[in-house]
Enzyme design. Sequence first.
Site, PDB file in Angstrom:
ATOM      1  N   GLY A 163       0.784  -1.236   0.000  1.00 43.25           N
ATOM      2  CA  GLY A 163       0.000   0.000   0.000  1.00 43.25           C
ATOM      3  C   GLY A 163       0.809   1.275   0.000  1.00 43.25           C
TER       4      GLY A 163
ATOM      5  N   GLY B  51       2.592   2.682  -2.409  1.00 44.48           N
ATOM      6  CA  GLY B  51       2.362   3.478  -3.613  1.00 44.48           C
ATOM      7  C   GLY B  51       1.057   4.247  -3.542  1.00 44.48           C
TER       8      GLY B  51
ATOM      9  N   TYR C 127      -3.438   2.918 -11.249  1.00 47.39           N
ATOM     10  CA  TYR C 127      -3.704   4.357 -11.284  1.00 47.39           C
ATOM     11  C   TYR C 127      -5.183   4.629 -11.560  1.00 47.39           C
ATOM     12  CZ  TYR C 127       1.272   5.542 -11.156  1.00 47.39           C
ATOM     13  OH  TYR C 127       2.583   5.710 -10.779  1.00 47.39           O
TER      14      TYR C 127
END
Length: 159
Positions: free
Chosen positions: A90, A92, A126
């Site tokens: 987690g 990132g 993303y």
Amino acid sequence: MRVRDMEPADIPAVAALLREMQAYYGVPCPPDETTRADLSDLPAGVTILVAADPAPIGFAAVGTTYPGPGLRPGLFLKDLFVSRPERGRGAGRRLLQAVAALAVERGSGRVDWTADGANAPLLAHYEATGAAAHRERVFFRLSGAALTRLAAGPPDAPA
């Protein structure tokens, strides 16, 4: 794990993360003392956030852009990197969340970044944050001999 601004004591660990990032991309890295000196004297408008547990395991490097939406400043996420053994925990997402919070805190209307278009898991990661890919934009880079040539040429020369 905590995300915070890089502190002077973090410089050796962030320099090591930068070396790991350069190796990941297969590009050369300057000498460690150069990297550490650069980290000690960041250009105006650059912020480095670290994910620390308790030492830095990842970082996000952002710079201020202008103009952004509504002629307000924006942020450009230049790099987000998490050490390979620490991925999947987690860091990132927390770094990206901290970049978003920094943008809101600074009154920025947007955060922009580029991503490896061939890395489907990264793109999905993303997009899962709510980020939208803008495929109508083209990323350009001017470097090396082309940069030197353009810089040396007369300003009125046709392109």
